[in-house]
Design an enzyme around this catalytic site. Sequence first.
Site, PDB file in Angstrom:
ATOM      1  N   ASP A   1       0.684  -1.296  -0.416  1.00 32.83           N
ATOM      2  CA  ASP A   1      -0.310  -0.192  -0.287  1.00 32.83           C
ATOM      3  C   ASP A   1       0.765   1.411   0.313  1.00 32.83           C
ATOM      4  OD1 ASP A   1       0.582  -0.944   2.500  1.00 32.83           O
ATOM      5  OD2 ASP A   1      -0.498   0.649   3.618  1.00 32.83           O
TER       6      ASP A   1
ATOM      7  N   HIS B   1      -4.154   7.163   7.320  1.00 32.72           N
ATOM      8  CA  HIS B   1      -3.940   5.985   6.730  1.00 32.72           C
ATOM      9  C   HIS B   1      -5.173   4.887   7.724  1.00 32.72           C
ATOM     10  CE1 HIS B   1      -1.793   1.921   6.721  1.00 32.72           C
ATOM     11  NE2 HIS B   1      -1.351   2.570   5.752  1.00 32.72           N
TER      12      HIS B   1
END
Length: 304
Positions: free
Chosen positions: A68, A271
């Site tokens: 990611d 996040h």
Amino acid sequence: MSKKFEVTILGVNSAFPVHGRHPSCQIVNFDERLYMIDCGEATQIQVAKYKIKRNKLDHIFISHMHGDHCYGLPGLLTSFALGGRSEPLVLHGPIGIKKFIDVIIEVSGAYMPYDLMIKEYDTEVINTIQVTPNLTVSTFPMKHRIPTMGFRFQELITEKNINSVKIKEHNLSIDEIISIKNGSNLTRLDQVIDNSDLILSPAKPRSYSYCSDTVYDIELVPHISDSSLLYHETTYLNGLEKVAAERFHTTLGQAIDIAKRSNIERMIIGHYSSRYPDITVFLDEGLPLYSGLKLGTEGETYKV
Ligand SMILES: [Zn+2]
Ligand SMILES: [Zn+2]
């Protein structure tokens, strides 16, 4: 006027691209040159959507090799090639990133018409990279499941500014303004006006610190202290400290604690875990604890 120094968020989610959010990516603009931090899966789509000027991008900094944060690189780098990029590009990352890129280029037979320099760093130590005469980027160690580093973008010298009252008072020409900014005194008739009477005291050099994926870790404090702006991950809301520790991530309250200990007045968060369809819950919970909280939002730009 001071140089432009701002951050645009392109991806704010943790592992999965859900709820219309994408994995980590940010663009730092310092004096009209661009620096990418992390490059999650959808990066090239977000770069197009938010009209980021690719030809101004000189450096990419990757915090760690979790997908990611770096799976957007193959698409981005090879699209630059297809687009006929000729300007060099420097890719900075942990040890292993060169192998990752080399294998992809080799097995996909990608033609790279531009000079791609790949620089690998030991994430356990501080590395300082002189990016321009006016800007350094320092890496610092973070505690995560795999080798991970944070980044501090540090302005070195601030521009001298002339007191606007003095410009009017002495009716200064453009040439005189330039020469005063370069340190000259001003002569008017038989009078010499000292440079220090015309110049404002220099502004404090600005800095932006980026704390990528990390467990709650007060050892970060000396590396990021007194930053003008901080990004710190907040994967979870408060109450999930145990889950956060097991997964090497941080809660909102823990990130706020780090910002306060580091004497930082403004912090962007991001996040976000996929378990939160609506991220405004982070603001509801965080603002009463820390008034400088900015909810990291894709497409938004924040001044450093
Ligand atoms: Zn992550
Ligand atoms: Zn990670």
